[in-house]
Structure formats: structure tokens, C-alpha cells
Design an enzyme around this catalytic site. Sequence first.
Site, short mmCIF file in Angstrom:
data_model
loop_
_atom_site.label_atom_id
_atom_site.label_comp_id
_atom_site.label_asym_id
_atom_site.label_seq_id
_atom_site.Cartn_x
_atom_site.Cartn_y
_atom_site.Cartn_z
N LYS A 1 0.84 -1.21 0.00
CA LYS A 1 0.00 0.00 0.00
C LYS A 1 0.87 1.25 0.00
CE LYS A 1 -3.63 -2.61 2.17
NZ LYS A 1 -4.17 -3.18 3.40
N GLN B 1 -5.61 -2.06 9.42
CA GLN B 1 -5.17 -3.31 8.83
C GLN B 1 -5.73 -4.49 9.64
OE1 GLN B 1 -3.26 -3.51 5.92
NE2 GLN B 1 -3.69 -5.69 6.05
N ASP C 1 -11.64 1.68 3.19
CA ASP C 1 -11.80 0.24 3.03
C ASP C 1 -13.28 -0.12 2.92
OD1 ASP C 1 -9.86 -1.60 2.61
OD2 ASP C 1 -9.41 -1.99 4.72
#
Length: 279
Positions: free
Chosen positions: A47, A91, A114
Site C-alpha cells: 500500500k 489493517q 476500506d
Amino acid sequence: MIIDGKKVANKIKEDLKKEVSMMQIPPTLAVVQVGDDPASNSYIKAKEKGCSEVGINFKHLKFKDDINEDELILEIVKLNNDKLVDGILVQLPLPNNLDENKVLNTINKDKDVDGLTTINAGCLFQNNITLAPCTPLGIIKLLEEYNISLEGKHVVIVGRSNLVSKPLAMLLLEKNATVTICHSKSINLEKYTKEADILISSVGKKHLIRQDMVKDNAVVIDVGISRDNTKLYGDVDFDNVIKKASYITPTPGGVGPMTVAMLLSNVVKAKRRLCNDKY
Ligand code: NAP
């Protein structure tokens, strides 16, 4: 035909790079990590690399796995209030002592790149797509790039995760596909997979999908990732299934690069929305 996720992702990143270069202040993505899971470390590295390619600022907040929930939530609130942060990503997975839902739902929905907060999941459910999860978005984009139509097609998804399979089913329904979702309690998995015009597997079990489980000329999209020592495998027995499929994604180089590209796209989208399109 092998679907080249890397090539499509590079094209998306080139377009994003141009868009970011026109912004007075580039967008910033904040990634929150708890613990030191090796797989998470490598996903975060990918990322970070994607952000630097496109010109997005990258902020990595890494906490020890004994951080308590209130402390972590406070850190996310600080990011919510930080005007220079446009996207926040926690995460996953989080250590078991932390309530994943509670932590994710602390993220401001407009910075939820996300697409995992309850509110953004609900918007997706109602066809009001704002920030949707990156892997499902990447899969739809790949199918579009290869002119694979979805209308009226029977898509069978193996796996029922909140991260991939459920949001993907919503996006596919919106494109007028007929969707079947299978999971570990489905009886006779191949009965379903053999009926798929488009088969998408998101499980994480090496070679779960064999050649005899796939219909002739089916499109096969492999999301799953498993590691055997250092080698990466998908869910699909690629070398044999390719003999039957009309289109197939490889692992690596298929869905993975698209997940990162769509994350970057969501960060740019979040920035645009937060600034009301004024850079
Ligand atoms: P997940 O939360 O890891 O869950 C796995 C799913 O597979 C569950 O729904 C489980 O069913 C189902 N399953 C397990 N064994 C099965 C079997 N024998 N037959 C049918 N279904 C079975 O799912 P995820 O988050 O979607 O991740 C799945 C895989 O994709 C992982 O390997 C992950 O690393 C990978 N992934 C890759 C990307 C990428 O960019 N390439 C992105 C995200 C995830 P139950 O619900 O019944 O337990």
C-alpha cells in the site's frame, strides 16, 4: 486468456497520478496496524509503495499488540479530526482482545477507504455506493476492462466474508448478475461451481478449485491467498483450470494489484468528497 491485474492496476495508477498532481495538497492515507503480523507487514508495504507511485502521502501508525481498545479508538478519533488525513484504514486482522467491529466503526465514514464501516456497508446494500471495499471494486473493474458482461450471468462466489464476498455480491447484483454464495457449510460445492458462468473464489485454500469443478469457458477469478513456505498460491489449481476457462486471473498478479489500485482510488475519491471537489 490470462487476466493481467498488474497491467490494469498500472493504468488506474497512471490516471490517479495525473489527478493527484493537479491537487494543491495531495491526499493522505493513514494505515493503523496493531501487532507485527508478517502478512500484514507485506500488505502495508504494498500500500505504501502504491501511494508513493501515485503521489499520495502515507502515514503508518503501528501499535504494540497489547494496546487497549480505548487507546486505539482514541488514535482513530485523532485521525478523524485531522484535516490533513483523507483516508483511514485499519489493517486486519486485529488481535483477538480488540473488538474489530467497534474499532472499524470508529472511523469517520467519509474517511473509511476500506468501506468496512456499518454505515458504508449499509449504503452499498441500498445501491448508494460511496466508499466500497477495495477487492470487490477491483474485481468489477477487471471484468469491465476485459469486456466481460455481467448482466444475466450466473456468478458463483466461494466464501462469505464481509471484506470480499458479501460486498462483491451487492456490486454484482447491481450489475444484474444472478449471484450464488457458497461457504464452508455448503454441501457439494462442485454442484454450484460447475454451474458458474463466472466463478470467484475467496477462501485461502490452495487448489480448492479443481479443473473438474469448473464449467467449460467459465471466467475464473481467484482472490484467495495461501503461503507454502515463501511461495504464494491462490484457491484455483491454475495450471489445470486454465485449460477449461475462457478467462482466468493468476496469483500473484491478478486480483492483488487491483485491491491496492482501488484503495488508492478510494483515497482520491475521499479527498475529493471531503473537499467538495475543490482542490
Ligand atoms: P475469510 O474471512 O478468510 O473467510 C474465508 C471464507 O471461506 C469463509 O466464508 C469460509 O466459510 C469459506 N470457506 C472456508 N473453507 C471453505 C471450503 N472448503 N469450501 C467453501 N468455502 C470455504 O475470507 P476473505 O477475507 O474473503 O479472504 C479469503 C482469502 O482471500 C484469504 O486467503 C485472503 O488472504 C484473500 N484475500 C485476498 C485479497 C487480494 O487482494 N487478493 C484481498 C482480500 C482477501 P465460513 O464462513 O463458513 O467459515
